[in-house]
Design an enzyme around this catalytic site. Structure first.
Site, PDB file in Angstrom:
ATOM      1  CB  CYS A 108       3.511   4.528   1.661  1.00 38.64           C
ATOM      2  SG  CYS A 108       2.653   4.860   0.035  1.00 38.64           S
ATOM      3  CG  LEU A 109       4.895   0.146  -2.943  1.00 36.55           C
ATOM      4  CD1 LEU A 109       4.711  -0.125  -4.298  1.00 36.55           C
ATOM      5  CD2 LEU A 109       6.480  -0.519  -2.781  1.00 36.55           C
ATOM      6  N   GLY A 159       0.395  -3.299  -2.593  1.00 35.66           N
ATOM      7  CA  GLY A 159      -0.580  -2.562  -3.301  1.00 35.66           C
ATOM      8  C   GLY A 159      -0.465  -1.619  -3.963  1.00 35.66           C
ATOM      9  CG  HIS A 200      -2.073   2.066   2.042  1.00 33.73           C
ATOM     10  ND1 HIS A 200      -1.040   2.852   2.881  1.00 33.73           N
ATOM     11  CD2 HIS A 200      -1.191   2.618   1.252  1.00 33.73           C
ATOM     12  CE1 HIS A 200       0.316   3.591   2.788  1.00 33.73           C
ATOM     13  NE2 HIS A 200      -0.439   3.140   1.078  1.00 33.73           N
ATOM     14  CD  GLU A 201      -2.729   0.226  -2.157  1.00 31.92           C
ATOM     15  OE1 GLU A 201      -2.603   1.679  -2.540  1.00 31.92           O
ATOM     16  OE2 GLU A 201      -1.911   0.091  -1.609  1.00 31.92           O
ATOM     17  CG  HIS A 236      -2.475   5.874  -2.421  1.00 30.02           C
ATOM     18  ND1 HIS A 236      -1.276   7.313  -2.629  1.00 30.02           N
ATOM     19  CD2 HIS A 236      -1.645   5.500  -2.167  1.00 30.02           C
ATOM     20  CE1 HIS A 236      -0.451   6.830  -1.704  1.00 30.02           C
ATOM     21  NE2 HIS A 236      -1.043   5.487  -1.556  1.00 30.02           N
ATOM     22  CD  GLN A 276       0.938   3.967  -4.227  1.00 29.74           C
ATOM     23  OE1 GLN A 276       0.190   3.312  -4.550  1.00 29.74           O
ATOM     24  NE2 GLN A 276       1.736   4.784  -3.891  1.00 29.74           N
TER      25      GLN A 276
HETATM   26  O1  K1U Z   1       0.186   1.946  -1.918  1.00 32.54           O
HETATM   27  C1  K1U Z   1       1.305   0.981  -1.800  1.00 32.54           C
HETATM   28  O2  K1U Z   1       2.680   2.113  -1.593  1.00 32.54           O
HETATM   29  C2  K1U Z   1       1.949   0.447  -1.208  1.00 32.54           C
HETATM   30  C3  K1U Z   1       2.233  -0.210  -0.522  1.00 32.54           C
HETATM   31  C4  K1U Z   1       0.731  -0.790   0.803  1.00 32.54           C
HETATM   32  C5  K1U Z   1       0.435  -1.154   1.980  1.00 32.54           C
HETATM   33  C6  K1U Z   1       1.253  -1.723   2.986  1.00 32.54           C
HETATM   34  C7  K1U Z   1       1.589  -1.965   4.258  1.00 32.54           C
HETATM   35  C8  K1U Z   1       0.156  -1.504   4.985  1.00 32.54           C
HETATM   36  C9  K1U Z   1      -0.777  -0.953   4.799  1.00 32.54           C
HETATM   37  C10 K1U Z   1      -0.621  -0.791   2.889  1.00 32.54           C
HETATM   38  C11 K1U Z   1       2.984  -1.090   0.188  1.00 32.54           C
HETATM   39  O3  K1U Z   1       3.453  -1.927  -0.794  1.00 32.54           O
HETATM   40  S1  K1U Z   1       5.016  -0.643   1.119  1.00 32.54           S
HETATM   41  C12 K1U Z   1       5.960  -2.272   0.291  1.00 32.54           C
HETATM   42  C13 K1U Z   1       5.440  -3.382   1.799  1.00 32.54           C
HETATM   43  O4  K1U Z   1       4.672  -3.066   2.251  1.00 32.54           O
HETATM   44  C14 K1U Z   1       5.561  -4.870   1.356  1.00 32.54           C
HETATM   45  C15 K1U Z   1       6.808  -4.959   0.533  1.00 32.54           C
HETATM   46  C16 K1U Z   1       7.784  -6.144  -0.096  1.00 32.54           C
HETATM   47  C17 K1U Z   1       6.764  -7.408   0.780  1.00 32.54           C
HETATM   48  C18 K1U Z   1       5.948  -7.022   1.271  1.00 32.54           C
HETATM   49  C19 K1U Z   1       5.656  -5.806   1.877  1.00 32.54           C
HETATM   50 ZN    ZN Z   2       0.558   3.977  -0.578  1.00 33.89          ZN
END
Ligand code: K1U
Ligand code: ZN
Length: 170
Positions: free
Chosen positions: A95-96, A50, A137-138, A141, A55
């Site tokens: 979260c990235l 996501g 979650h998004e 943000h 972000q």
């Molecule tokens: O909003 C963001 O920073 C993105 C976030 C989204 C998210 C993940 C898990 C739970 C709630 C919201 C991410 O993508 S974190 C990275 C991640 O979860 C992931 C990365 C690669 C493969 C699988 C998962």
């Molecule tokens: Zn996030």
């Protein structure tokens, strides 16, 4: 014509710009569509499931999500609004903008969301499980909220210090 996509920089917590409320998109035009393309390239490259426009330092209400394993099911939501929530559940989130940190967060279990797609056409969807968590979650943000804001002061301060230390050493 070939489109030139671009990788955008992702803001890292505790960057204060992650705590600003984003404004609604008035018209889904080519500027917004280019931003969506750049956001999707950035999300897939991270890699993440996501990404919300704030972000990447764009204060507009746009989120993208792809929870598929094949990474070919991009969901674009412009001006998303949660119109119904049922139940609650705890799931692990990442979260990235807070790399390397994971925590259990309690959220609505099943949600109904209204949004516009990348052509500006309104639609609604019902989500549960990871998709529901990711949408909530998004949308946080877009409202200047990061998942660590749900944790205790103590945990948040530890995370803040860890992030600042990693950035200093980068
Ligand atoms: O909003 C963001 O920073 C993105 C976030 C989204 C998210 C993940 C898990 C739970 C709630 C919201 C991410 O993508 S974190 C990275 C991640 O979860 C992931 C990365 C690669 C493969 C699988 C998962
Ligand atoms: Zn996030």
């Amino acid at each position: 014509m070939l489109s030139n996509m671009a990788l955008l920089d992702i803001l890292i917590y505790p960057d204060p710009r992650l705590h600003i409320q984003a404004r609604s998109v008035e018209r889904v035009d080519s500027r917004i569509q280019t931003l969506i393309e750049d956001m999707s390239e950035t999300m897939y490259a991270a890699p993440g499931i996501g990404l919300a426009a704030p972000q990447v330092n764009v204060l507009e209400r746009i989120i993208i999500i792809d929870i598929s394993e094949s990474k070919d099911s991009l969901l674009v939501m412009v001006n998303p609004e949660i119109i119904d929530i049922e139940g609650s559940a705890e799931q692990e989130e990442g979260c990235l903008s807070v790399p390397g940190i994971y925590a259990q967060i309690n959220r609505g279990e099943e949600i109904r969301v209204r949004a516009q797609n990348k052509e500006g056409k309104p639609f609604e969807l019902v989500a549960e499980g990871l998709l529901s968590v990711c949408i909530q979650h998004e949308i946080d943000h877009l409202n200047g909220k990061v998942f660590v804001d749900y944790l205790s002061h103590l945990k948040r301060d530890r995370i803040k210090k860890k992030m600042l230390k990693t950035q200093r050493n980068a």
